[in-house]
Design an enzyme around this catalytic site. Sequence first.
Site, PDB file in Angstrom:
ATOM      1  N   PRO A 150      -9.536 -29.410 -38.876  1.00  0.00           N
ATOM      2  CG  PRO A 150      -9.501 -30.873 -40.709  1.00  0.00           C
ATOM      3  CD  PRO A 150      -9.247 -29.451 -40.319  1.00  0.00           C
ATOM      4  N   GLY A 151      -7.729 -30.982 -37.414  1.00  0.00           N
ATOM      5  CA  GLY A 151      -6.794 -31.670 -36.531  1.00  0.00           C
ATOM      6  C   GLY A 151      -5.560 -32.287 -37.171  1.00  0.00           C
ATOM      7  CB  SER A 152      -3.861 -31.943 -40.467  1.00  0.00           C
ATOM      8  OG  SER A 152      -5.025 -31.965 -41.204  1.00  0.00           O
ATOM      9  CE  LYS A 153      -0.925 -27.123 -40.617  1.00  0.00           C
ATOM     10  NZ  LYS A 153      -2.276 -27.176 -41.224  1.00  0.00           N
ATOM     11  CG  ASP A 171     -11.621 -24.511 -35.371  1.00  0.00           C
ATOM     12  OD1 ASP A 171     -10.570 -24.597 -36.027  1.00  0.00           O
ATOM     13  OD2 ASP A 171     -12.671 -24.002 -35.839  1.00  0.00           O
ATOM     14  CG  ASP A 198     -12.756 -15.117 -31.216  1.00  0.00           C
ATOM     15  OD1 ASP A 198     -11.674 -15.400 -31.768  1.00  0.00           O
ATOM     16  OD2 ASP A 198     -13.300 -14.005 -31.310  1.00  0.00           O
ATOM     17  CB  CYS A 270      -3.083 -22.992 -46.835  1.00  0.00           C
ATOM     18  SG  CYS A 270      -4.818 -22.658 -46.568  1.00  0.00           S
TER      19      CYS A 270
HETATM   20  C1  LIG Z   1      -6.566 -23.352 -41.765  1.00  0.00           C
HETATM   21  S1  LIG Z   1      -7.894 -23.968 -40.843  1.00  0.00           S
HETATM   22  C2  LIG Z   1      -7.046 -24.907 -39.609  1.00  0.00           C
HETATM   23  C3  LIG Z   1      -6.526 -26.250 -40.088  1.00  0.00           C
HETATM   24  C4  LIG Z   1      -5.975 -27.075 -38.946  1.00  0.00           C
HETATM   25  N1  LIG Z   1      -4.910 -26.387 -38.247  1.00  0.00           N
HETATM   26  C5  LIG Z   1      -5.427 -28.407 -39.436  1.00  0.00           C
HETATM   27  O1  LIG Z   1      -4.239 -28.537 -39.655  1.00  0.00           O
HETATM   28  O2  LIG Z   1      -6.237 -29.343 -39.594  1.00  0.00           O
HETATM   29  C6  LIG Z   1      -8.379 -22.563 -39.929  1.00  0.00           C
HETATM   30  C7  LIG Z   1      -9.385 -22.843 -38.831  1.00  0.00           C
HETATM   31  O3  LIG Z   1      -9.579 -21.630 -38.111  1.00  0.00           O
HETATM   32  C8  LIG Z   1     -10.868 -21.681 -37.542  1.00  0.00           C
HETATM   33  N2  LIG Z   1     -11.174 -20.293 -37.098  1.00  0.00           N
HETATM   34  C9  LIG Z   1     -11.576 -19.243 -37.815  1.00  0.00           C
HETATM   35  N3  LIG Z   1     -11.681 -18.146 -37.033  1.00  0.00           N
HETATM   36  C10 LIG Z   1     -11.330 -18.523 -35.787  1.00  0.00           C
HETATM   37  C11 LIG Z   1     -11.240 -17.853 -34.529  1.00  0.00           C
HETATM   38  N4  LIG Z   1     -11.521 -16.558 -34.417  1.00  0.00           N
HETATM   39  N5  LIG Z   1     -10.848 -18.559 -33.458  1.00  0.00           N
HETATM   40  C12 LIG Z   1     -10.560 -19.875 -33.566  1.00  0.00           C
HETATM   41  N6  LIG Z   1     -10.634 -20.576 -34.716  1.00  0.00           N
HETATM   42  C13 LIG Z   1     -11.012 -19.896 -35.816  1.00  0.00           C
HETATM   43  C14 LIG Z   1     -11.712 -22.244 -38.673  1.00  0.00           C
HETATM   44  O4  LIG Z   1     -12.894 -22.804 -38.156  1.00  0.00           O
HETATM   45  C15 LIG Z   1     -10.759 -23.288 -39.262  1.00  0.00           C
HETATM   46  O5  LIG Z   1     -11.032 -24.555 -38.723  1.00  0.00           O
END
Ligand SMILES: C[S@@+](CC[C@H](N)C(=O)[O-])C[C@H]1O[C@@H](n2cnc3c(N)ncnc32)[C@H](O)[C@@H]1O
Length: 355
Positions: A150-153, A171, A198, A270
């Site tokens: 959701p955009g923390s980073k 995403d 993707d 994580c």
């Molecule tokens: C660990 S979370 C990201 C958290 C985010 N970086 C933050 O700090 O708020 C992983 C994310 O990867 C996305 N995701 C999963 N497979 C993906 C893909 N093939 N391409 C792009 N995003 C993908 C998921 O929807 C999820 O939002």
Amino acid sequence: MKKSNKRKEKGGKRHKVRSNFKRSRDQQGPAKFYTKDDIFISRMASILRMPKGKIKGMFSQRAVTTIRLNPLASNVNKIYKRLDDKGLDMKKVDWSPNTFIVSNKDKSELGKTEEYEKGLFYIQNLSSMLPVVALDPKPGEIVLDMCAAPGSKTTFIAAEMENQGEIVANDENFSRIKSLEQVISQFHVKNTKVRIGDGSTIGKSQPNYYDKVLLDAPCSGEGLIYLRTPKPLRFWNIKKIKIMEKVQKKLIVSAYDSLKPGGILIYSTCTLEPDENEGVVSYLLDKFKDAKLEDIGFIKDEKFEEYRPFVTNGITKWSGNEYNPITKKSTRIIPGKHMQGFYIAKIVKPLIKEA
Ligand SMILES: C[S@@+](CC[C@H](N)C(=O)[O-])C[C@H]1O[C@@H](n2cnc3c(N)ncnc32)[C@H](O)[C@@H]1O
């Protein structure tokens, strides 16, 4: 009474041990069964090289509340004063910009404040700040946040870039993209284009394009497991680890392809699983012989000293698997009161040599 019968009496789902946990060979007779809790605890003890007896306590503590003041919203000294006047007890975290531990308010209380609503500060675990500090984004750069929602980073990257240059925040999940857009707007991020798709296709469509890439990959999420909640392991299983590993390998190759020569890729998860971490990084290093794995430099700084007991080097052998010995330079965060469990690796694409 046999151990397996004793467990049966307590109830709970039984899982025959597969994959990395083989059935014990020292006894003849019926197969031994373990609960999901048993498997998780044994696995974590083996990965973290700790006695099993310590694992439950380790995964039963909540990390401290930490916030990042948002320089994109206002002057950070003014934000600090405003929060101080409100009675927040804040202690500076020296290794991360504008970051404070708040000792007298929890996350839900902070999330309801007017200052949070206005985007003056962001509530974020310290582990989640590490990849951005390691990425070290600068104003004017072109940065890809490959799995951004959701955009923390993303918000932290934009703050470090002073809203200059460009971030592509990608995403693949539509509903999470909605949260990303909302977060970008609430936290005054102006230099970011949101992309839905993707991430594994970006390397082909934009090869050698980005100065820096953050791949904060989807994972089995072991670092977020809090054993005091009901059914804490409902989303965790060995099959998921194997599925995630495949996705992560595709994403890391794409992330590396999309990087300019001389560019920096930060891979983070994580989770604590070696196959999702060192295994994925080894896969990249085997595929691209010129890719260089570097230390996460700031972890050696004096500023980080207080946190160093919660950091270990990458694992090079685990449960019959061997990883590239260089992965020792990557970093695993041991879950604790300051930080959630996490993994981070820094990869550099070398500059093209002049002929
Ligand atoms: C660990 S979370 C990201 C958290 C985010 N970086 C933050 O700090 O708020 C992983 C994310 O990867 C996305 N995701 C999963 N497979 C993906 C893909 N093939 N391409 C792009 N995003 C993908 C998921 O929807 C999820 O939002």
